[in-house]
Every structure is written in C-alpha cells, then in structure tokens.
Design an enzyme around this catalytic site. Structure first.
Site, PDB file in Angstrom:
ATOM      1  N   ASP A   1      58.784  29.809  37.419  1.00 50.33           N
ATOM      2  CA  ASP A   1      57.418  30.929  37.640  1.00 50.33           C
ATOM      3  C   ASP A   1      57.149  30.740  39.084  1.00 50.33           C
ATOM      4  O   ASP A   1      58.056  29.950  39.948  1.00 50.33           O
ATOM      5  CB  ASP A   1      56.304  30.067  37.022  1.00 50.33           C
ATOM      6  CG  ASP A   1      55.056  30.881  37.070  1.00 50.33           C
ATOM      7  OD1 ASP A   1      54.729  31.951  36.908  1.00 50.33           O
ATOM      8  OD2 ASP A   1      53.883  30.103  37.458  1.00 50.33           O
ATOM      9  N   SER A   2      56.320  31.737  39.600  1.00 45.56           N
ATOM     10  CA  SER A   2      55.819  31.738  40.933  1.00 45.56           C
ATOM     11  C   SER A   2      55.395  30.471  41.413  1.00 45.56           C
ATOM     12  O   SER A   2      54.945  30.178  42.590  1.00 45.56           O
ATOM     13  CB  SER A   2      54.940  32.946  41.222  1.00 45.56           C
ATOM     14  OG  SER A   2      53.763  32.488  40.433  1.00 45.56           O
TER      15      SER A   2
ATOM     16  N   CYS B   1      56.590  33.744  33.463  1.00 44.25           N
ATOM     17  CA  CYS B   1      55.802  34.392  34.406  1.00 44.25           C
ATOM     18  C   CYS B   1      55.721  36.163  34.014  1.00 44.25           C
ATOM     19  O   CYS B   1      56.812  36.697  33.957  1.00 44.25           O
ATOM     20  CB  CYS B   1      56.504  34.587  35.882  1.00 44.25           C
ATOM     21  SG  CYS B   1      55.823  35.462  37.271  1.00 44.25           S
TER      22      CYS B   1
ATOM     23  N   GLU C   1      47.156  27.156  42.532  1.00 43.81           N
ATOM     24  CA  GLU C   1      48.195  26.435  43.094  1.00 43.81           C
ATOM     25  C   GLU C   1      47.586  25.447  44.175  1.00 43.81           C
ATOM     26  O   GLU C   1      48.209  24.284  44.621  1.00 43.81           O
ATOM     27  CB  GLU C   1      49.014  27.458  44.229  1.00 43.81           C
ATOM     28  CG  GLU C   1      49.742  28.545  43.253  1.00 43.81           C
ATOM     29  CD  GLU C   1      51.233  27.731  42.489  1.00 43.81           C
ATOM     30  OE1 GLU C   1      51.644  26.923  43.252  1.00 43.81           O
ATOM     31  OE2 GLU C   1      51.319  27.847  41.297  1.00 43.81           O
TER      32      GLU C   1
ATOM     33  N   CYS D   1      48.718  36.112  32.287  1.00 46.71           N
ATOM     34  CA  CYS D   1      49.295  35.371  33.472  1.00 46.71           C
ATOM     35  C   CYS D   1      49.505  33.962  33.274  1.00 46.71           C
ATOM     36  O   CYS D   1      48.537  33.462  32.589  1.00 46.71           O
ATOM     37  CB  CYS D   1      48.415  35.512  34.733  1.00 46.71           C
ATOM     38  SG  CYS D   1      48.955  34.451  36.313  1.00 46.71           S
TER      39      CYS D   1
ATOM     40  N   HIS E   1      49.447  31.228  34.511  1.00 39.18           N
ATOM     41  CA  HIS E   1      48.673  30.355  35.294  1.00 39.18           C
ATOM     42  C   HIS E   1      47.240  30.213  34.505  1.00 39.18           C
ATOM     43  O   HIS E   1      46.545  29.076  34.887  1.00 39.18           O
ATOM     44  CB  HIS E   1      48.206  30.829  36.735  1.00 39.18           C
ATOM     45  CG  HIS E   1      49.387  30.423  37.569  1.00 39.18           C
ATOM     46  ND1 HIS E   1      50.501  31.264  37.825  1.00 39.18           N
ATOM     47  CD2 HIS E   1      49.375  29.634  38.705  1.00 39.18           C
ATOM     48  CE1 HIS E   1      51.245  30.588  38.725  1.00 39.18           C
ATOM     49  NE2 HIS E   1      50.595  29.742  39.381  1.00 39.18           N
TER      50      HIS E   1
HETATM   51  N1  DGL Z   1      52.246  33.176  36.875  1.00 38.33           N
HETATM   52  C1  DGL Z   1      52.684  34.282  37.060  1.00 38.33           C
HETATM   53  C2  DGL Z   1      52.316  35.410  36.009  1.00 38.33           C
HETATM   54  O1  DGL Z   1      52.268  34.946  34.914  1.00 38.33           O
HETATM   55  C3  DGL Z   1      52.369  35.006  38.398  1.00 38.33           C
HETATM   56  C4  DGL Z   1      51.234  34.604  39.041  1.00 38.33           C
HETATM   57  C5  DGL Z   1      51.261  35.142  40.671  1.00 38.33           C
HETATM   58  O2  DGL Z   1      52.275  34.579  41.305  1.00 38.33           O
HETATM   59  O3  DGL Z   1      50.695  36.128  41.164  1.00 38.33           O
HETATM   60  O4  DGL Z   1      52.075  36.471  36.241  1.00 38.33           O
END
Ligand code: DGL
Length: 262
Positions: free
Chosen positions: A10-11, A73, A151, A183, A185
């Site tokens: 993931d990011s 992600c 984050e 997302c 997150h």
């Molecule tokens: N967690 C990621 C997603 O599901 C990306 C969030 C990001 O880095 O902007 O989209």
C-alpha cells in the site's frame, strides 16, 4: 512456491486493514507487507507516478519470492493493476470501492463514496460505477488530507473528526443509506465515522472480500501453504515505523517490523 509469502503493498499503513483480514482468514500463510509511506499519499499523484510506485513495490515483493501480490490500495489497483497483471507472471489481487453491493442494497436510492482523487478519477472506477449505479444518486467525495493524518498517527483527533464532518455532512443531506469506504486507510476511521453518521447508515469496505478472493485464488492455483506451522509476518516501511507499530499494537500475530530505504 507454496511456502513463499503473500506479498501485500500500500502507499502506507492503510493496507494493514486488508492485511488483518488476510492473516485472519489464512492462518498458515507467511506475509510480507510493504508500506511505501515515503510516497504517500498516492491519491493526489498522476497515473504515471502511481504506476511507477506500483511497479517498484511489486518488484520488491517478487524479489523476496512472493507467490502472489495483493495490491491493498484502491488508488494503485484502479490505476495500475491491469499493467501489473500483464507484466508479471504471478496472480494479483486488487481492491476496488464496493459500489456494487451499495447500489444493489440501497433503499433511499442514494449512496456515498469516500475515496482518493486518483481512485475517483480512474477509468476503472468510472466503468464500474456506470455499470451498477443507474438510477442511484452517488455522492462522490475526495478525502483530501485524511491519508496524511493517518500516516502521522493522528487518527483519533479533533482535526480528523472535523475533516470527516466536512466530507460526510453533504452525504447526510443527500439521505444516503450506504457509505462506501474506497480507500484502505479509511477502515481505521470507522469509530469516528459512526459518531458522525450514526448507526442507520451501512458502512461498506472491501477488506473481507479481498481476503476471500486471495484465499480462493491461492486454492485455485494450488498455492496454499499445506504446512500447518505458525506463520511469520515481515513488515517494511520506508519511513519511521512508529505509525505501523501503533496500528499493530493489538495484533496477536507474530511479526517483525523493519525500516528500509526503498
Ligand atoms: N490506501 C490507498 C487507497 O486505498 C491510497 C491512499 C493514498 O495514498 O492516497 O486508495
């Protein structure tokens, strides 16, 4: 091959919401989790950049022998998974906003979707959305600013609650009865989100579905680890690992965390 790990990237720390579902439903599988936090958020970046990061993360995981890669992600999936699938010779599992179940189940004919700009502007999202949401009002909202706060470990804060209120209030005004978290997150925000939207709106995220799909593909490809030993999980981040540690503090899994420059 079967004893090799499941790779997850993931990011940043968000994909841990998917990783948790995977470790719960596949208790004998080793995993390698990669948090590309140095480059987060992906959501505001160009498709080219998202593709570049996705390739780099995939090659890191393949370089460590992963038998399958879970793109945990939505932004990377919607922008890069077809390229990854056509380039590398292992299975890829992706995550996309669960608009289909929301659109099928809505009674108010209005659903909300909170996701990144990169996801909402992707072709894959548009195609899926058009296919399933005819006659349904879809309130799309870019969750700008949410990922950097997560984050930074600022999950349960007033700043986060204020940002979420700003994004969710228009959805309440539109009378949504389903909220799609687009997302990886965002599932960490569910307690705060519930305080804002109450209990009558159904929150949908895709974590469980991704774990189910990962299991099904491993079974179908004969890649399940048949040894019944306790697994080991290696987690890597290219920034300070304190948020990763914070997110895992209640985990019962055996894991190691390392900061690496990649
Ligand atoms: N967690 C990621 C997603 O599901 C990306 C969030 C990001 O880095 O902007 O989209």
């Amino acid at each position: 091959m079967n004893k090799q790990a499941i790779g997850v990237f993931d990011s940043g720390v968000g994909g841990l919401s998917i990783w948790k579902e995977i470790t719960a439903s596949l208790p004998y599988e080793d995993t390698i989790y990669l948090a590309d936090s140095k480059n987060a958020p992906y959501g505001q970046k160009s498709t080219e950049k998202i593709l570049e990061f996705s390739v780099k993360n995939t090659e890191f995981l393949i370089g460590r022998g992963c038998k399958i890669v879970v793109v945990a992600c939505n932004t990377a999936t919607t922008n890069a998974i077809s390229f990854l699938r056509s380039t590398y010779d292992i299975p890829f599992i992706g995550i996309e906003p669960a608009i289909k179940p929301a659109a099928l189940q809505t009674k108010t004919n209005a659903i909300g979707i909170l996701a990144t700009k990169g996801t909402l502007s992707s072709e894959l999202f548009h195609t899926t959305s058009q296919k399933f949401t005819e006659g349904v009002t879809v309130v799309e909202q870019v969750g700008e600013g949410i990922v950097p706060l997560i984050e930074a470990g600022k999950i349960d804060t007033q700043e986060m609650a204020d940002l979420l209120k700003k994004y969710l209030n228009p959805m309440l005004d539109a009378n949504i009865d389903h909220l799609v978290l687009g997302c990886s997150h965002y599932p960490f925000l569910i307690p705060t989100i519930k305080k804002i939207i109450g209990t009558t709106i159904t929150i949908i995220d895709s974590g469980e579905a991704v774990a189910k799909q990962t299991k099904a593909i491993l079974e179908r490809s004969n890649l399940l680890n048949t040894q019944r030993a306790a697994p080991h999980h290696q987690l890597y981040s290219n920034t300070d690992t304190s948020t990763l540690k914070l997110m895992l503090k209640n985990s019962k899994e055996q894991y190691s965390i390392e900061e690496l420059d990649f």
